[in-house]
Design a protein around this motif. Structure first.
Motif, PDB file in Angstrom:
ATOM      1  N   GLU A  13       0.834  -1.211   0.000  1.00 45.77           N
ATOM      2  CA  GLU A  13       0.000   0.000   0.000  1.00 45.77           C
ATOM      3  C   GLU A  13       0.873   1.268   0.000  1.00 45.77           C
ATOM      4  O   GLU A  13       0.655   2.191  -0.770  1.00 45.77           O
ATOM      5  CB  GLU A  13      -0.919  -0.040   1.230  1.00 45.77           C
ATOM      6  CG  GLU A  13      -1.991   1.015   1.258  1.00 45.77           C
ATOM      7  CD  GLU A  13      -2.852   1.030  -0.017  1.00 45.77           C
ATOM      8  OE1 GLU A  13      -3.447   2.070  -0.279  1.00 45.77           O
ATOM      9  OE2 GLU A  13      -2.900   0.011  -0.749  1.00 45.77           O
ATOM     10  N   ALA A  14       1.897   1.240   0.867  1.00 44.89           N
ATOM     11  CA  ALA A  14       2.788   2.404   0.940  1.00 44.89           C
ATOM     12  C   ALA A  14       3.506   2.593  -0.390  1.00 44.89           C
ATOM     13  O   ALA A  14       3.703   3.728  -0.844  1.00 44.89           O
ATOM     14  CB  ALA A  14       3.796   2.217   2.077  1.00 44.89           C
ATOM     15  N   ILE A  15       3.873   1.508  -1.013  1.00 44.70           N
ATOM     16  CA  ILE A  15       4.566   1.614  -2.287  1.00 44.70           C
ATOM     17  C   ILE A  15       3.653   2.196  -3.361  1.00 44.70           C
ATOM     18  O   ILE A  15       4.057   3.045  -4.154  1.00 44.70           O
ATOM     19  CB  ILE A  15       5.123   0.239  -2.689  1.00 44.70           C
ATOM     20  CG1 ILE A  15       6.378  -0.009  -1.859  1.00 44.70           C
ATOM     21  CG2 ILE A  15       5.448   0.166  -4.174  1.00 44.70           C
ATOM     22  CD1 ILE A  15       6.954  -1.352  -1.957  1.00 44.70           C
ATOM     23  N   LYS A  17       1.206   4.217  -2.876  1.00 48.55           N
ATOM     24  CA  LYS A  17       1.039   5.650  -2.601  1.00 48.55           C
ATOM     25  C   LYS A  17       2.258   6.435  -3.084  1.00 48.55           C
ATOM     26  O   LYS A  17       2.129   7.526  -3.637  1.00 48.55           O
ATOM     27  CB  LYS A  17       0.837   5.862  -1.092  1.00 48.55           C
ATOM     28  CG  LYS A  17      -0.480   5.287  -0.584  1.00 48.55           C
ATOM     29  CD  LYS A  17      -1.416   6.394  -0.125  1.00 48.55           C
ATOM     30  CE  LYS A  17      -2.824   5.872   0.122  1.00 48.55           C
ATOM     31  NZ  LYS A  17      -2.905   5.134   1.398  1.00 48.55           N
ATOM     32  N   LEU A  18       3.446   5.874  -2.826  1.00 42.95           N
ATOM     33  CA  LEU A  18       4.664   6.548  -3.292  1.00 42.95           C
ATOM     34  C   LEU A  18       4.679   6.620  -4.811  1.00 42.95           C
ATOM     35  O   LEU A  18       5.082   7.631  -5.394  1.00 42.95           O
ATOM     36  CB  LEU A  18       5.909   5.805  -2.801  1.00 42.95           C
ATOM     37  CG  LEU A  18       6.481   6.256  -1.457  1.00 42.95           C
ATOM     38  CD1 LEU A  18       7.642   5.355  -1.059  1.00 42.95           C
ATOM     39  CD2 LEU A  18       6.947   7.703  -1.519  1.00 42.95           C
ATOM     40  N   GLU A  21       2.593   9.408  -5.870  1.00 42.91           N
ATOM     41  CA  GLU A  21       3.264  10.683  -5.612  1.00 42.91           C
ATOM     42  C   GLU A  21       4.319  10.964  -6.701  1.00 42.91           C
ATOM     43  O   GLU A  21       4.403  12.080  -7.215  1.00 42.91           O
ATOM     44  CB  GLU A  21       3.905  10.632  -4.218  1.00 42.91           C
ATOM     45  CG  GLU A  21       4.719  11.852  -3.821  1.00 42.91           C
ATOM     46  CD  GLU A  21       3.880  13.106  -3.615  1.00 42.91           C
ATOM     47  OE1 GLU A  21       2.638  13.001  -3.635  1.00 42.91           O
ATOM     48  OE2 GLU A  21       4.480  14.191  -3.448  1.00 42.91           O
ATOM     49  N   GLN A 228      11.325   5.805  -2.471  1.00 39.61           N
ATOM     50  CA  GLN A 228      11.579   7.110  -1.857  1.00 39.61           C
ATOM     51  C   GLN A 228      12.725   7.816  -2.545  1.00 39.61           C
ATOM     52  O   GLN A 228      12.665   9.013  -2.816  1.00 39.61           O
ATOM     53  CB  GLN A 228      11.964   6.926  -0.384  1.00 39.61           C
ATOM     54  CG  GLN A 228      10.795   6.806   0.546  1.00 39.61           C
ATOM     55  CD  GLN A 228      11.246   6.857   2.001  1.00 39.61           C
ATOM     56  OE1 GLN A 228      12.424   7.043   2.289  1.00 39.61           O
ATOM     57  NE2 GLN A 228      10.313   6.682   2.903  1.00 39.61           N
ATOM     58  N   LEU A 231      11.709   9.196  -5.784  1.00 40.01           N
ATOM     59  CA  LEU A 231      10.899  10.407  -5.576  1.00 40.01           C
ATOM     60  C   LEU A 231      11.793  11.609  -5.284  1.00 40.01           C
ATOM     61  O   LEU A 231      11.602  12.697  -5.832  1.00 40.01           O
ATOM     62  CB  LEU A 231       9.902  10.173  -4.430  1.00 40.01           C
ATOM     63  CG  LEU A 231       9.041  11.369  -4.025  1.00 40.01           C
ATOM     64  CD1 LEU A 231       8.207  11.876  -5.192  1.00 40.01           C
ATOM     65  CD2 LEU A 231       8.122  11.018  -2.856  1.00 40.01           C
ATOM     66  N   LEU A 232      12.790  11.407  -4.422  1.00 37.51           N
ATOM     67  CA  LEU A 232      13.695  12.510  -4.080  1.00 37.51           C
ATOM     68  C   LEU A 232      14.447  13.002  -5.315  1.00 37.51           C
ATOM     69  O   LEU A 232      14.589  14.213  -5.518  1.00 37.51           O
ATOM     70  CB  LEU A 232      14.691  12.069  -3.003  1.00 37.51           C
ATOM     71  CG  LEU A 232      14.091  11.777  -1.618  1.00 37.51           C
ATOM     72  CD1 LEU A 232      15.161  11.252  -0.668  1.00 37.51           C
ATOM     73  CD2 LEU A 232      13.421  13.010  -1.037  1.00 37.51           C
ATOM     74  N   ARG A 235      12.100  14.956  -7.589  1.00 39.45           N
ATOM     75  CA  ARG A 235      11.867  16.310  -7.053  1.00 39.45           C
ATOM     76  C   ARG A 235      13.050  17.216  -7.351  1.00 39.45           C
ATOM     77  O   ARG A 235      12.876  18.364  -7.758  1.00 39.45           O
ATOM     78  CB  ARG A 235      11.670  16.247  -5.532  1.00 39.45           C
ATOM     79  CG  ARG A 235      10.327  15.696  -5.137  1.00 39.45           C
ATOM     80  CD  ARG A 235       9.875  16.368  -3.821  1.00 39.45           C
ATOM     81  NE  ARG A 235       8.667  15.720  -3.348  1.00 39.45           N
ATOM     82  CZ  ARG A 235       8.621  14.943  -2.268  1.00 39.45           C
ATOM     83  NH1 ARG A 235       9.707  14.763  -1.541  1.00 39.45           N
ATOM     84  NH2 ARG A 235       7.497  14.382  -1.913  1.00 39.45           N
TER      85      ARG A 235
ATOM     86  N   ILE B  68       2.875   7.371   5.104  1.00 39.25           N
ATOM     87  CA  ILE B  68       2.641   7.265   3.659  1.00 39.25           C
ATOM     88  C   ILE B  68       1.433   6.376   3.408  1.00 39.25           C
ATOM     89  O   ILE B  68       0.561   6.673   2.594  1.00 39.25           O
ATOM     90  CB  ILE B  68       3.866   6.666   2.941  1.00 39.25           C
ATOM     91  CG1 ILE B  68       5.048   7.626   3.019  1.00 39.25           C
ATOM     92  CG2 ILE B  68       3.533   6.352   1.485  1.00 39.25           C
ATOM     93  CD1 ILE B  68       6.369   6.970   2.668  1.00 39.25           C
ATOM     94  N   LEU B  72      -0.019  10.571   1.977  1.00 36.12           N
ATOM     95  CA  LEU B  72       1.149  11.435   2.130  1.00 36.12           C
ATOM     96  C   LEU B  72       0.736  12.749   2.783  1.00 36.12           C
ATOM     97  O   LEU B  72      -0.325  13.287   2.484  1.00 36.12           O
ATOM     98  CB  LEU B  72       1.769  11.715   0.757  1.00 36.12           C
ATOM     99  CG  LEU B  72       2.574  10.562   0.180  1.00 36.12           C
ATOM    100  CD1 LEU B  72       2.864  10.819  -1.282  1.00 36.12           C
ATOM    101  CD2 LEU B  72       3.858  10.354   0.954  1.00 36.12           C
TER     102      LEU B  72
END
Lengths: 362, 82, 338
Positions: A13-15, A17-18, A21, A228, A231-232, A235, B68, B72
């Motif tokens: 789930e966290a993956i 969401k990332l 993002e 992560q 994502l960094l 950005r 997360i 987020l």
């Protein structure tokens, strides 16, 4: 153990969401290179590419110590294994890698005394238990692995062990990164190797952001770490603010592991070294200092220089530089397969070609 | 390039430490590390501890993952710390 | 006094060899056929369709958590018969002993074999022993050959010819236990773990499965090469593919940890008490329940299905929701640094 449970770092789930993002942040196309076979492996094993938008391209760089080891070194290993009274101790990674004429696996079938070890400490034990043999440890790997070899050499000295020798192909990462960017390869950012950085610290990457304008994120190895880090980097690219960031703070300190760095400096000195595909890179290899030549296989044994010859048609070099992908190689999955590897990228299980063959052939 | 796995230190004797990786125990070498004590977590590579794990940072990673997972946060300071 | 060891004379045909046969093999394996000590065993069979298999066993160390080379040699061959749908009946055993092997170690091995065949209800009816000079062997090598009776209805089980899309793939428990248990025993490795080899005779659980589901499409024991290799063999050159679900594949946490540490994949690690079954979907739940109620199947799981897509291939849905191909392994799995 709760702190480090894979289940958390592989939380679907966290993956997701990332991934969402990343999707929403990423506007312009970016090319990101990971310079660690462990990262390449995780990216394929967990299917991370399939979670990223089309704007993001991931490339695999020269991050596999077996893949970048030169033919001369491999031939040296084979030559050593054929010598009388020599016992070879090696990490499993090297056993099938073809030299010019053979492999350690093949030499073993012809009677060479070859032991696969998990740790260099086992090589020290072998030397102690077999005083009539000369135990040669094949030292491959970057800053992560080299300190253990340094420790072993010091241990051999302290214990007066006369029959332990290190055959070093240890290498350091920054000169190779510099060589890559000097070739003006189109790379926007690097996913920097977490475990190398745990030894070296994060400052070694500073020149990439400050002199070359490349983003760098030191990353862990779990899927969430990689997501992560991506994502960094995205950005950074969107804001056009390249920097060195540390995603793997739970393990990597800015200053690195000073004790391990001290051991490296005590035992080794930098020397020019040959990287497969990249050629000779100045001061990129770790050779034993003169004080430790007693334990240096290069000094103790006579190793004939073998001629350098890249296999015909093999594009390992271009693959290691991120110029081409394995599927663009005319040999890939035709004459070059994991069972019959031609280039080093297919031999090592973390080589780009072997990974693509295993996880993404069709 | 370098397989590394977190291990918990159980016992320390000079440069050697008994560590546990879940249910497996291993006699690791901690000669590359300073001041290792029982209860610490270390990253193990080729039988050597190469670095200690910073538990506060690790806990922060886990907190962020939970965050997360639940969506987020609105405000992004540029890094998801971990 | 020093402990007695195997000498070359134990294989020389003289009185030492006779003593060994009588006081060890016949004593432990006792049955009327073997006691005849004739040049060949004469046995009766319940029908004319016979399953017949042979296998050689070398393992280092010869004693490991959860078993020993003797138990392995008996179970391995019994399992090859059982997964073909056969009822195992008779075994022959051939030992190659290295000069210098402790007699007490040989006795432990023979005793363990005797217990395993007794539990399985089969007989060792023929045997042979040779001794090789020290250094020409590695303690003990064992070859076992097995005969079993194969009922007509199960003749296609070992071929897999009846497998079709929609069928379900089951295993009777966690994967990789044997390979990792043996590997971690290696003297030079400083590992300690509670991982036990899964070495077991599978006939009892397979019999119960066949009772509730005589239309089992296929069975194979996932020994060397593990689950992945079995499935690659099943799918190879077929009109169907196989889809595995990583989430569902049972792996003991300690085995998973050892694999992470050594750079190995439990899907490719050897088992010695695991059967992979392909069953019709309508029977899958029933078969799973039967296995879970059996001591050898308490962790049995539904790990994948046969599909009409990507014929000839095995694909796995990863825990993260991605997919990856599963292929044959090249060479052995070795401890890696990368």
């Amino acid at each position: 153990m709760e702190l480090f449970s894979h289940n958390h770092l592989r939380n679907r789930e966290a993956i997701r969401k990332l991934a969402d993002e990343i999707q929403s942040v990423s506007k312009k196309p970016v090319r990101l290179m990971e310079v660690c076979g462990g990262h390449s492996m995780a990216i394929y094993r967990f299917g991370i590419k399939s979670l990223l938008p089309a704007t993001i391209e991931l490339l695999s760089g020269p991050g596999c110590p077996v893949c970048v080891s030169s033919q001369q070194y491999l031939d040296g290993c084979l030559e050593l294994s054929r010598q009388k009274d020599v016992m070879i101790a090696t990490y499993g990674d090297l056993i099938r890698v073809p030299g010019s004429s053979s492999s350690l696996e093949r030499e073993r079938s012809r009677g060479a005394d070859i032991h696969i070890v998990y740790s260099v400490t086992e090589a020290i034990s072998l030397a102690r238990k077999n005083p009539e043999k000369k135990v040669v440890f094949l030292g491959i790997g970057f800053e992560t692995t080299a300190p253990a070899s340094a420790y072993a050499v010091l241990q051999a000295r302290n214990q007066g062990l006369q029959n332990f020798f290190l055959f070093s192909a240890h290498k350091v990462m920054p000169p190779a990164l510099r060589a890559l960017v000097d070739e003006h390869l189109k790379i926007d950012g690097f996913i920097a190797p977490g475990h190398v950085s745990s030894i070296t610290g994060t400052e070694i990457y500073r020149f990439l952001s400050e002199q070359y304008g490349k983003g760098v994120v030191v990353s862990g190895f779990e899927p969430l770490d990689l997501m992560q880090s991506i994502l960094l980097l995205v950005r950074q690219a969107e804001r056009a603010e390249p920097a060195v960031e540390n995603q793997y703070k739970r393990v990597v300190r800015p200053e690195g592991n000073r004790k391990a760095l001290g051991l490296l400096d005590t035992v080794f000195e930098l020397a020019d070294d040959h990287w497969r595909g990249l050629g000779i890179i100045p001061l990129s290899g770790l050779q034993l200092r003169d004080e430790y030549s007693r334990w240096d296989a290069r000094k103790h044994f006579e190793l004939p220089a073998s001629a350098w010859k890249e296999p015909a048609g093999c594009i390992c070099g271009e693959i290691l530089k991120g110029l081409k992908t394995p599927k663009e190689c005319p040999l890939f999955d035709r004459t070059c397969t994991p069972a019959n590897p031609i280039g080093a990228c297919m031999v090592s299980s973390e080589g780009s070609c072997a990974i693509v063959y295993k996880y993404n052939r069709n | 390039m370098c397989l590394g796995i977190p291990a918990k230190v159980i016992r320390v004797e000079n440069d050697r430490a008994l560590v546990s990786i879940g249910e497996i125990e291993y006699e690791a070498n901690i000669g590359l590390l300073e001041e290792v004590k029982p209860g610490d977590y270390i990253i193990l590579h080729t039988g050597f501890g190469i670095e200690k794990v910073n538990e506060a940072e690790a806990a922060e990673t886990m907190r962020l993952i939970r965050e997360i997972e639940q969506g987020l946060p609105e405000k992004q300071d540029g890094t998801i710390q971990s | 006094m020093e402990e007695p060891r195997i000498m070359l004379a134990h294989g020389g045909g003289g009185s030492l060899m006779n003593d060994l046969i009588r006081n060890l093999f016949i004593r432990y394996f006792a049955n009327p056929v073997l006691s005849e000590q004739s040049d060949s065993a004469v046995v009766r069979l319940p029908g004319d369709r016979i399953s017949f298999t042979t296998d050689s066993f070398v393992v280092d160390p010869i004693f490991f958590p959860g078993g020993d080379i003797g138990k392995l040699a008996v179970c391995g061959t019994l399992n090859d018969l059982a997964v073909s749908g056969a009822r195992p009946l008779y075994l022959s055993v051939s030992f190659i002993l290295e000069e210098g092997l402790l007699l007490s170690d040989l006795e432990r091995i023979v005793q363990s074999m005797a217990e395993t065949v007794a539990q399985a209800g089969v007989s060792i009816v023929a045997g042979d022993t040779k001794v090789v000079p020290k250094g020409k062997g590695d303690k003990v090598f064992i070859t076992t050959t097995g005969l079993g009776f194969l009922p007509e209805e199960f003749v296609e089980i070992s071929s897999g010819n009846t497998i079709r899309p929609g069928d379900i793939i089951l295993v009777n428990g966690s994967l990789g236990d044997h390979g990792i248990a043996v590997l971690l025993q290696r003297e030079s490795f400083q590992f300690h773990s509670s991982i036990q080899s899964d070495c077991a005779d599978l006939y009892s659980v397979i019999r119960e499965v066949l009772e509730v589901c005589p239309t089992v499409r296929f069975m194979r024991d996932a020994t060397r090469g593990g689950l992945a290799t079995v499935l690659c063999e099943v799918a190879e050159k077929r009109r169907f593919g196989i889809e595995l679900d990583e989430e569902q594949i049972p792996v003991h946490p300690a085995v998973a940890e050892a694999c992470e540490m050594l750079g190995m994949d439990p899907l490719y690690i050897a088992n010695e008490g695991k059967v992979v079954l392909v069953v019709p979907e309508k029977d899958a739940k029933k078969v799973l329940e039967v296995m879970r109620n059996h001591p050898l199947g308490s962790n049995a799981a539904w790990v994948g299905r046969v599909t009409g897509e990507y014929p000839g291939k095995v694909i796995m849905k990863t825990k993260l929701g991605g997919t990856r191909w599963i292929d044959y392994l090249t060479g052995d799995q070795l401890p890696r640094i990368c």
